[in-house]
Design an enzyme around this catalytic site. Structure first.
Site, short mmCIF file in Angstrom:
data_model
loop_
_atom_site.label_atom_id
_atom_site.label_comp_id
_atom_site.label_asym_id
_atom_site.label_seq_id
_atom_site.Cartn_x
_atom_site.Cartn_y
_atom_site.Cartn_z
N HIS A 84 0.83 -1.20 0.00
CA HIS A 84 0.00 0.00 0.00
C HIS A 84 0.87 1.25 0.00
O HIS A 84 0.66 2.15 -0.81
CB HIS A 84 -0.93 -0.04 1.23
CG HIS A 84 -1.69 1.22 1.44
ND1 HIS A 84 -2.95 1.40 0.93
CD2 HIS A 84 -1.36 2.36 2.09
CE1 HIS A 84 -3.37 2.61 1.27
NE2 HIS A 84 -2.43 3.21 1.98
N GLU A 85 1.82 1.31 0.91
CA GLU A 85 2.66 2.51 1.01
C GLU A 85 3.58 2.64 -0.21
O GLU A 85 3.79 3.76 -0.70
CB GLU A 85 3.47 2.51 2.30
CG GLU A 85 2.60 2.56 3.56
CD GLU A 85 1.62 3.73 3.58
OE1 GLU A 85 1.94 4.82 3.06
OE2 GLU A 85 0.52 3.56 4.14
N HIS A 138 1.69 4.28 -2.92
CA HIS A 138 1.61 5.74 -2.82
C HIS A 138 2.79 6.38 -3.55
O HIS A 138 2.62 7.37 -4.27
CB HIS A 138 1.62 6.19 -1.36
CG HIS A 138 0.30 6.14 -0.68
ND1 HIS A 138 -0.82 6.79 -1.15
CD2 HIS A 138 -0.09 5.51 0.46
CE1 HIS A 138 -1.83 6.58 -0.34
NE2 HIS A 138 -1.41 5.79 0.64
N GLU A 191 -6.13 7.03 -1.51
CA GLU A 191 -6.06 5.88 -0.59
C GLU A 191 -6.70 4.65 -1.22
O GLU A 191 -6.16 3.55 -1.12
CB GLU A 191 -6.74 6.21 0.74
CG GLU A 191 -5.95 7.14 1.62
CD GLU A 191 -4.59 6.59 2.01
OE1 GLU A 191 -4.47 5.38 2.28
OE2 GLU A 191 -3.64 7.39 2.05
#
Length: 163
Positions: A1-2, A5, A70
């Site tokens: 997930h990070e 980003h 997100e």
């Protein structure tokens, strides 16, 4: 997930959204102080309302962009790892832990408020979150955990991991 980003350049997109929000707020304040023509002198209530409503609208716009990023990071992270259900499980655990702490009366400092400068740093709303539903959802920096989990389960279905 990070990592998603970073890959999706969300810092850049967030910075542009913040700049636009700041410009909207600045324009409203400039318009208030230097006048917006004849209409502003005829209707001072509209001018005062604009100075309060423009920053709120700008913040809602910025938070909407953050929520969409997100959601995209969840999807990209699930694709990258190949394990969308693992991310869904982690989100459920974070949410459950936060709610348990909230029931015990732990948390609730100003830094944990949904509109604080720190809210975008959280993976899930800390201490159960303080924004529930309705209009309050506009002020969330992250989508609701249930929505994120539902999206990740949909990705897992598409990947053939669940029926």
């Amino acid at each position: 997930h990070e990592l998603s980003h970073v890959y999706n350049r969300d810092i850049l997109i967030g910075s542009v959204a913040a700049t636009i929000a700041t410009a909207i707020t600045f324009a409203a304040r400039i318009g208030f102080w230097f006048g917006g023509g004849r209409d502003s002198r005829d209707n001072p209530i509209a001018s005062i309302a604009m100075i309060f409503l423009a920053p709120i609208a700008a913040m809602i716009l910025q938070l909407a962009v953050t929520r969409s990023r997100e959601t995209q990071a969840d999807a990209s992270g699930a694709e990258l790892s190949g394990k969308p259900l693992a991310l869904a499980s982690a989100l459920r655990k974070l949410e459950s832990g936060g709610r348990q702490l909230a029931r015990q009366g732990i948390g609730g400092t100003p830094a944990e408020q949904p509109t604080s400068a720190f809210s975008s740093l959280y993976i899930s709303a800390p201490f159960g979150g303080l924004v529930r539903g309705g209009m309050g959802s506009l002020f969330r920096s992250h989508p609701k955990t249930e929505d994120r989990v539902r999206n990740l389960e949909s990705i897992a279905r598409r990947m053939g991991q669940i029926a």
